[in-house]
Scaffold this active site. Structure first.
Site, mmCIF file in Angstrom:
data_model
loop_
_atom_site.group_PDB
_atom_site.id
_atom_site.type_symbol
_atom_site.label_atom_id
_atom_site.label_comp_id
_atom_site.label_asym_id
_atom_site.label_seq_id
_atom_site.Cartn_x
_atom_site.Cartn_y
_atom_site.Cartn_z
ATOM 1 N N THR A 104 17.416 -8.173 -12.224
ATOM 2 C CA THR A 104 16.597 -7.260 -13.022
ATOM 3 C C THR A 104 16.377 -6.014 -12.182
ATOM 4 O O THR A 104 15.728 -6.086 -11.129
ATOM 5 C CB THR A 104 15.240 -7.897 -13.384
ATOM 6 O OG1 THR A 104 15.479 -9.129 -14.069
ATOM 7 C CG2 THR A 104 14.424 -6.978 -14.273
ATOM 8 N N LYS A 179 15.736 -6.027 -21.500
ATOM 9 C CA LYS A 179 14.919 -6.918 -20.656
ATOM 10 C C LYS A 179 13.521 -6.329 -20.424
ATOM 11 O O LYS A 179 12.513 -7.006 -20.585
ATOM 12 C CB LYS A 179 15.642 -7.144 -19.326
ATOM 13 C CG LYS A 179 14.821 -7.765 -18.224
ATOM 14 C CD LYS A 179 14.892 -9.263 -18.219
ATOM 15 C CE LYS A 179 13.953 -9.848 -17.178
ATOM 16 N NZ LYS A 179 13.890 -11.289 -17.219
ATOM 17 N N LYS A 254 6.590 -6.692 -11.374
ATOM 18 C CA LYS A 254 7.838 -5.967 -11.107
ATOM 19 C C LYS A 254 8.431 -5.420 -12.414
ATOM 20 O O LYS A 254 8.784 -4.244 -12.507
ATOM 21 C CB LYS A 254 8.848 -6.900 -10.431
ATOM 22 C CG LYS A 254 10.234 -6.275 -10.289
ATOM 23 C CD LYS A 254 11.319 -7.263 -9.879
ATOM 24 C CE LYS A 254 12.699 -6.617 -10.010
ATOM 25 N NZ LYS A 254 13.801 -7.478 -9.667
HETATM 26 P P1 NAD Z 1 15.132 -14.246 -4.653
HETATM 27 O O1 NAD Z 1 14.344 -13.307 -3.809
HETATM 28 O O2 NAD Z 1 14.864 -15.714 -4.577
HETATM 29 O O3 NAD Z 1 16.716 -14.027 -4.388
HETATM 30 C C1 NAD Z 1 17.296 -12.813 -4.035
HETATM 31 C C2 NAD Z 1 18.285 -13.117 -2.924
HETATM 32 O O4 NAD Z 1 19.007 -11.921 -2.577
HETATM 33 C C3 NAD Z 1 17.608 -13.587 -1.625
HETATM 34 O O5 NAD Z 1 18.129 -14.852 -1.248
HETATM 35 C C4 NAD Z 1 17.954 -12.501 -0.605
HETATM 36 O O6 NAD Z 1 18.145 -12.996 0.714
HETATM 37 C C5 NAD Z 1 19.239 -11.954 -1.175
HETATM 38 N N1 NAD Z 1 19.569 -10.609 -0.699
HETATM 39 C C6 NAD Z 1 18.739 -9.547 -0.515
HETATM 40 N N2 NAD Z 1 19.442 -8.485 -0.086
HETATM 41 C C7 NAD Z 1 20.738 -8.882 0.000
HETATM 42 C C8 NAD Z 1 21.941 -8.230 0.386
HETATM 43 N N3 NAD Z 1 21.956 -6.945 0.769
HETATM 44 N N4 NAD Z 1 23.093 -8.940 0.365
HETATM 45 C C9 NAD Z 1 23.103 -10.242 -0.017
HETATM 46 N N5 NAD Z 1 21.990 -10.908 -0.396
HETATM 47 C C10 NAD Z 1 20.830 -10.236 -0.388
HETATM 48 O O7 NAD Z 1 14.941 -13.731 -6.157
HETATM 49 P P2 NAD Z 1 15.276 -14.539 -7.512
HETATM 50 O O8 NAD Z 1 14.038 -15.177 -8.017
HETATM 51 O O9 NAD Z 1 16.504 -15.339 -7.308
HETATM 52 O O10 NAD Z 1 15.567 -13.303 -8.489
HETATM 53 C C11 NAD Z 1 16.768 -12.582 -8.444
HETATM 54 C C12 NAD Z 1 16.755 -11.545 -9.546
HETATM 55 O O11 NAD Z 1 16.586 -12.186 -10.817
HETATM 56 C C13 NAD Z 1 15.614 -10.529 -9.424
HETATM 57 O O12 NAD Z 1 16.100 -9.260 -9.795
HETATM 58 C C14 NAD Z 1 14.571 -11.064 -10.399
HETATM 59 O O13 NAD Z 1 13.742 -10.031 -10.912
HETATM 60 C C15 NAD Z 1 15.447 -11.659 -11.482
HETATM 61 N N6 NAD Z 1 14.822 -12.734 -12.258
HETATM 62 C C16 NAD Z 1 14.143 -13.724 -11.636
HETATM 63 C C17 NAD Z 1 13.565 -14.735 -12.413
HETATM 64 C C18 NAD Z 1 12.799 -15.876 -11.757
HETATM 65 O O14 NAD Z 1 12.137 -16.620 -12.495
HETATM 66 N N7 NAD Z 1 12.865 -16.039 -10.448
HETATM 67 C C19 NAD Z 1 13.689 -14.715 -13.812
HETATM 68 C C20 NAD Z 1 14.427 -13.704 -14.406
HETATM 69 C C21 NAD Z 1 14.997 -12.711 -13.617
#
Ligand code: NAD
Length: 308
Positions: A104, A179, A254
């Site tokens: 997102t 979204k 966010k």
């Molecule tokens: P998260 O923080 O658990 O995962 C993000 C991952 O990206 C982390 O493991 C981090 O180490 C990695 N990362 C950061 N910078 C990086 C880079 N330069 N190269 C490689 N890896 C890198 O977050 P999440 O909960 O998995 O969410 C991911 C996305 O999905 C976000 O944009 C969030 O808004 C969206 N989202 C999350 C949910 C939820 O319920 N968690 C629901 C819908 C959408």
């Protein structure tokens, strides 16, 4: 479905030949990558935190994950990180490959990365998800996708593995637009539902009766009917688990921030969205909302009067 030369063959032996690079294996990305591997894709993953996922071969850099891949999937925290990862991997991707961003992020970042991909003769789809961690693990996510028809068609087999529904919303950025508009409605509606419960309490109205009436009257909504913020009332929800997320208040903050950023960029008047953003900011940053489900607005309102 006959898709011509653009088709990703996901049946029989050809399915095993599909190479996917997966960048960002966090709470969402790890189970999504594991589902792709389970379905027969060859998945090479990279995450700066050193995380991993079942069936995924972890490699040392984003470039290594992207090199030679038919599809590179990103699941990252925000638009700035997406931009920097895209700048690194686009030159390494093979011609005609697809960059599928399921994070997102802000609409502008999605559109900028799409333009860069097009200039490099690559396909791009922005496809943020709803369904949360449970949907990611269960392969039941909903994808809201933006991009060309050719790019969407190429992403489709992956959507089928990781999710239950994919809506092609329009050109690049349209997935992110859908979204943030959805979640702006969700945040404002949750607040309205919670403040109405808190008012009903003070008026001496039983919460179950409130639910029985509203859930079948014109005040009904997803937040009332499917995710009721009152414990012990309506279907099972995070309220029944001491407001453990679910969908954390900081993630709602966010998304509300992204909708305000977008509204400013296109001069859209969104007073309810702005107020919802301000309330979740206060809840998460100044009060005790961090780490709680976004429906914990109900105990917050219950503990307050008009001026406190
Ligand atoms: P998260 O923080 O658990 O995962 C993000 C991952 O990206 C982390 O493991 C981090 O180490 C990695 N990362 C950061 N910078 C990086 C880079 N330069 N190269 C490689 N890896 C890198 O977050 P999440 O909960 O998995 O969410 C991911 C996305 O999905 C976000 O944009 C969030 O808004 C969206 N989202 C999350 C949910 C939820 O319920 N968690 C629901 C819908 C959408």
């Amino acid at each position: 479905m006959p898709l011509g030369n653009d088709a990703l063959k996901l049946e029989g032996t050809e399915m095993e030949a599909l190479n996917v690079g997966f960048i960002g294996l966090g709470n969402m990305g790890a189970p999504m990558a594991a589902n792709l591997a389970k379905a027969g894709c060859v998945v090479r993953g990279f995450d700066t935190a050193g995380t991993s996922a079942e069936g995924v071969q972890m490699v040392a850099s984003a470039t290594e994950a992207a090199t030679g891949a038919d599809v590179v999937l990103t699941m990252l925290p925000n638009g700035a990180i997406l931009r920097s990862v895209a700048a690194e991997i686009l030159p390494a991707m093979k011609p005609g490959a697809l960059l599928l961003d399921c994070s997102t992020v802000d609409v502008e970042s999605a559109r900028d990365v799409a333009a860069q991909a097009e200039a490099s003769k690559l396909l791009f789809v922005d496809a943020p998800v709803s369904g949360g961690i449970g949907g990611a693990a269960g392969g039941t996510l909903t994808f809201m996708a933006g991009g060309t028809t050719a790019a969407f068609t190429k992403a489709r087999p992956l959507f089928d593995i990781m999710g239950q529904k994919a809506v092609h919303c329009g050109d690049a950025g349209a997935g992110q637009a859908a979204k943030i508009c959805n979640n702006m409605i969700l945040g404002a509606t949750m607040i309205a539902t919670c403040e109405a419960f808190a008012l009903a309490d003070k008026l001496g109205l039983d919460r179950q009766k409130m639910f029985d009436v509203v859930s079948t009257s014109s005040g009904y909504s997803w937040t009332m009917n499917a995710y009721c913020p009152a414990p012990g009332v309506g279907p099972q929800s995070p309220a029944d688990n001491d407001y453990t997320p679910g969908f954390a208040a900081e993630l709602m903050l966010k998304d509300l921030g992204l909708s305000q950023q977008a509204a400013e960029a296109v001069d859209a008047d969104t007073p309810m969205g702005a107020l919802a953003h301000a309330l979740y900011a206060k809840f998460v940053e100044d009060e005790d909302g961090m780490g709680k489900d976004f429906s914990a607005m109900l105990p917050r309102f219950s503990a307050r009067g008009r001026t406190s």
